[in-house]
Design an enzyme around this catalytic site. Structure first.
Site, mmCIF file in Angstrom:
data_model
loop_
_atom_site.group_PDB
_atom_site.id
_atom_site.type_symbol
_atom_site.label_atom_id
_atom_site.label_comp_id
_atom_site.label_asym_id
_atom_site.label_seq_id
_atom_site.Cartn_x
_atom_site.Cartn_y
_atom_site.Cartn_z
ATOM 1 N N SER A 150 -8.936 -4.995 -4.369
ATOM 2 C CA SER A 150 -7.683 -4.549 -4.975
ATOM 3 C C SER A 150 -7.208 -5.432 -6.121
ATOM 4 O O SER A 150 -6.546 -4.952 -7.025
ATOM 5 C CB SER A 150 -6.600 -4.447 -3.902
ATOM 6 N N HIS A 167 -9.016 1.868 -3.224
ATOM 7 C CA HIS A 167 -9.051 1.985 -4.691
ATOM 8 C C HIS A 167 -10.269 2.725 -5.216
ATOM 9 O O HIS A 167 -10.386 2.954 -6.418
ATOM 10 C CB HIS A 167 -8.975 0.593 -5.329
ATOM 11 N N LYS A 227 -2.463 6.178 -3.673
ATOM 12 C CA LYS A 227 -3.000 5.666 -4.948
ATOM 13 C C LYS A 227 -3.540 6.847 -5.759
ATOM 14 O O LYS A 227 -2.746 7.658 -6.202
ATOM 15 C CB LYS A 227 -3.999 4.567 -4.643
#
Ligand SMILES: *Cc1c(COP(=O)(O)O)cnc(C)c1O
Length: 407
Positions: A175, A203, A235
């Site tokens: 991250s 991610h 995200k």
């Protein structure tokens, strides 16, 4: 009693004091924060779905069908057909047998790790894993051994000298560094040493791999090779929540044992339906991902040419390594004075001496937005006086990883 006031003062002195900005309006590159209009390069909304008109419309429609609140936990009466539908979609999307929803990624990691390992077991955790993984390890009461970042040979040596149940946990995409874990090699040593591999692809999901299926799909790793796959929905997926996907037996086990699944209210069902809609957008998001990659590639080339110290990342997470906390803050503030929002990331989020600016790109950024960022960085070059020292410090920290035991 502890002196809380003096602890806060010390934080301020060390450049570690944190404050929030108050955002108004939607999350998008042109952000209003504390009443100021800024161009933001720090959200994790990689595909620009957090404020996508079709997603908002999907939520509006879903709300009228399902109402607003989740009202109960899944095991009482909160498990709505909308959640079931999203779980099935997520399983299919990631190529797994089944999936289980969590309300956040933090909760997912806490619940999954503490359910799959316990007292007397050993968890092997990458040195740079996300805080939620670290906390999940502590909560499990297992013996925890950290291995040097991405170092499969070190991990293998540790696995070889350990008996009993073994869990290996890693971020898919790290991250704060943006690099991808050596997933194929990790899967191989886990198989050879009978360790259960957990990959947290917070991610990578939506960004990497065919149709945005993630870092695990990018390498074509099957459910046998990566049995436990965690993903988050706040995200690239643009909504909120998280999931774990894998074999039915494991998902059933987690449903019985993961306390952060059991003892918490189900997410609003409409949000699950809106997330199903966003899964379609992710799957069809080839152009978005292509544009995102072109922003990333151009940034790397031009920021490096300005003399900034980038890290080996090919993802939309592009840290600029600074080292010193105050210097990082000064750079972030100078950029903000030019209308650019790039947050300073400091310890303990990153190791001591590795403070950095974390630039992230979204498919909603234009190349003109990137021009503005590069211009700002060009104007702020002079603020990076001690970069060499910082680099050396960073290398030093990366080299001396303790394989600490806690819990
Ligand atoms: C953001 C993040 C999480 C937490 O997910 P939330 O849904 O925001 O709680 C977990 N793991 C990693 C690697 C992350 O970056």
């Amino acid at each position: 009693m502890r002196n809380f006031i003096s602890e806060l003062e010390q934080r301020k002195k060390a450049g570690l004091y944190r404050v929030r900005r108050q955002v108004s309006g939607p999350q998008q590159p042109a952000l209003t924060a504390d009443g100021k209009e800024l161009l933001s390069f720090c959200s994790n909304d990689y595909l620009g779905l957090a404020n996508h008109s079709a997603s908002i419309e999907a939520l509006r429609v879903a709300l009228s069908d399902t109402g607003l609140g989740g009202a109960a936990s899944h095991l009482i009466c909160g498990h709505h057909e909308a959640h079931q539908q999203l779980e099935e979609r997520l399983a299919a999307f990631t190529g797994r047998s089944s999936a289980l929803l969590f309300s956040t990624g933090y909760m997912a990691n806490l619940g999954v790790i503490s359910a799959l390992a316990g007292r007397g077991d050993t968890i092997f955790s990458d040195q740079l894993n996300h805080a939620s993984i670290i906390d999940g390890c502590i909560l499990s009461r297992a013996t925890v051994r950290r291995y040097p970042h991405g170092d499969v040979a070190s991990l293998e040596a540790m696995l070889a000298e350990t008996d009993g149940h073994k869990l290996v946990v890693t971020d898919g995409v790290f991250s704060m560094d943006g690099d991808v874990a050596p997933l194929r090699a990790l899967a191989k040593v886990c198989r050879e040493h009978d360790a259960l591999l957990v990959v947290d692809d917070a991610h990578g999901f939506g960004v990497l791999g065919p149709q945005g299926r993630g870092s695990v799909a990018e390498l074509g790793l099957s459910e046998e090779e990566v049995p436990v796959l965690v993903g988050t929905l706040g995200k690239a997926a643009g909504t909120s929540g998280a999931f774990v996907a894998g074999p039915e037996v494991l998902m059933d086990y987690l449903l019985q044992k993961a306390r952060t699944y059991i003892y918490t209210t189900a997410m609003p069902p409409a949000l699950a339906l809106a997330t199903c809609n966003n899964l379609d957008l992710i799957g069809q998001g080839g152009e978005r991902r292509k544009h995102l990659q072109s922003l990333t590639d151009r940034f790397r080339q031009e920021a490096a040419a300005l003399g900034y110290s980038l890290m080996p990342s090919g993802t939309p997470i592009q840290p600029i390594m600074v080292g010193d906390n105050q210097e990082t803050l000064a750079l972030s503030r100078a950029l903000e004075a030019q209308g650019l929002l790039v947050t300073a990331i400091r310890p303990p989020t990153v190791p001591e001496g590795e403070a950095r600016l974390r630039v992230t790109f979204s498919a909603s950024h234009s190349h003109q937005d990137l021009d503005s960022l590069l211009q700002g960085l060009s104007d702020c070059c002079h603020l990076l006086g001690h970069r060499d020292v910082a680099d050396d410090k960073a290398r030093l920290n990366r080299g001396m990883v303790e394989t600490c035991l806690y819990g």
